[in-house]
Scaffold this active site. Structure first.
Site, PDB file in Angstrom:
ATOM      1  N   ASP A   1       0.843  -1.195   0.000  1.00  0.00           N
ATOM      2  CA  ASP A   1       0.000   0.000   0.000  1.00  0.00           C
ATOM      3  C   ASP A   1       0.877   1.244   0.000  1.00  0.00           C
ATOM      4  OD1 ASP A   1      -2.048  -1.771   0.547  1.00  0.00           O
ATOM      5  OD2 ASP A   1      -1.970  -1.377   2.705  1.00  0.00           O
TER       6      ASP A   1
HETATM    7  N1  URA Z   1      -1.040  -6.023   3.906  1.00  0.00           N
HETATM    8  C1  URA Z   1      -1.476  -4.750   3.968  1.00  0.00           C
HETATM    9  O1  URA Z   1      -2.436  -4.453   4.650  1.00  0.00           O
HETATM   10  N2  URA Z   1      -0.833  -3.835   3.238  1.00  0.00           N
HETATM   11  C2  URA Z   1       0.233  -4.101   2.482  1.00  0.00           C
HETATM   12  O2  URA Z   1       0.789  -3.209   1.844  1.00  0.00           O
HETATM   13  C3  URA Z   1       0.688  -5.434   2.430  1.00  0.00           C
HETATM   14  C4  URA Z   1       0.030  -6.374   3.153  1.00  0.00           C
END
Ligand code: URA
Length: 246
Positions: free
Chosen positions: A105
């Site tokens: 993310d």
């Molecule tokens: N899980 C999440 O919530 N975000 C990420 O970027 C990777 C795994």
């Protein structure tokens, strides 16, 4: 990077691997002006000139593999329609057209691999190989034993129950905890959603390991190329040896 001659020819789009072998045996292939009739010779297509029937082949782009320590605030796509900063902005010297292997993310930091090797990317992302990813999540309260057990055994998300995970509390104080969680699935925002399912908002999230690789020696915002040994290890985790797949 070196590869078998028949593989270079087939990757250049001239023939299947088997047909490329036949071309070599028939004496139709030259390397630096000399006919090569043996199978199995290895060459670096970036270093030699290869001709088939007297015509130089355009080598497929050499494969490149990088490990990036992604900071927050970058999107894990090659291009962003909204003009936001992408992880590729962090690898200005990478000349190849590379892509991230999976996503973090925008607000998650940590280990992200990038490559132009589609076979390896597909293998590492395929659910069948259960490639392990470790994250450290910061939350605003300590986790109860029941919550830890739920995360370990599987929690119900909108897209189904999560697979078993390893969970370890790294440290906790009143009003905060840091929890390490290792999963092998790769669903969208999975770790944040898993914590939410047990009643905790993730305040900060970092991926510390992927497929046995760690961030050791790579500062936030920096990257390094993978070693040959690491690439071989990734191929094994992705369900095949490099020679079979590459
Ligand atoms: N899980 C999440 O919530 N975000 C990420 O970027 C990777 C795994």
């Amino acid at each position: 990077m070196e590869a078998r001659l028949q593989k270079i020819i087939s990757q250049a789009g001239l023939a299947s691997r088997r047909a490329a072998e036949a071309m070599i045996l028939e004496g139709r292939v030259e390397v630096n002006g000399a006919v090569v009739r043996e199978l199995g010779g290895k060459f670096d297509p970036a270093q030699v000139e290869i001709k088939v029937d007297g015509k130089a082949i355009r080598a497929a782009e050499a494969h490149a593999y990088y490990l990036l320590n992604k900071p927050k605030g970058y999107v894990s796509t090659a291009r962003d329609e909204r003009g936001r900063r992408t992880v590729l902005d962090l690898l200005p010297e990478a000349k190849e057209r590379i892509y991230p292997i999976g996503r973090l993310d925008m607000n998650t930091e940590g280990l992200l691999l990038l490559t132009n090797d589609g076979e390896l990317m597909n293998g590492l992302l395929h659910p069948r190989y259960e490639v392990q990813k470790t994250y450290v999540a910061r939350i605003a309260a300590s986790l109860s034993a029941d919550e830890i057990r739920a995360l370990q055994e599987g929690v119900q998300l909108e897209d189904g129950v999560t697979a078993p995970a390893s969970v370890r509390v790294l440290d906790e104080m009143p009003g905060r905890a840091r929890v390490e969680i290792t999963i092998h699935e790769g669903r969208n925002r999975q770790v944040r959603r898993m914590f939410k399912a047990v009643g905790h908002e993730v305040l900060a999230l970092k991926r510390t390991a992927f497929a046995g690789l760690t961030l050791e020696g790579v500062k936030r915002g920096k990257y390094r190329p993978l070693t040959e040994a690491e690439i071989g290890m990734l191929y094994e985790k992705a369900g095949g040896s490099r020679d079979e797949q590459a």
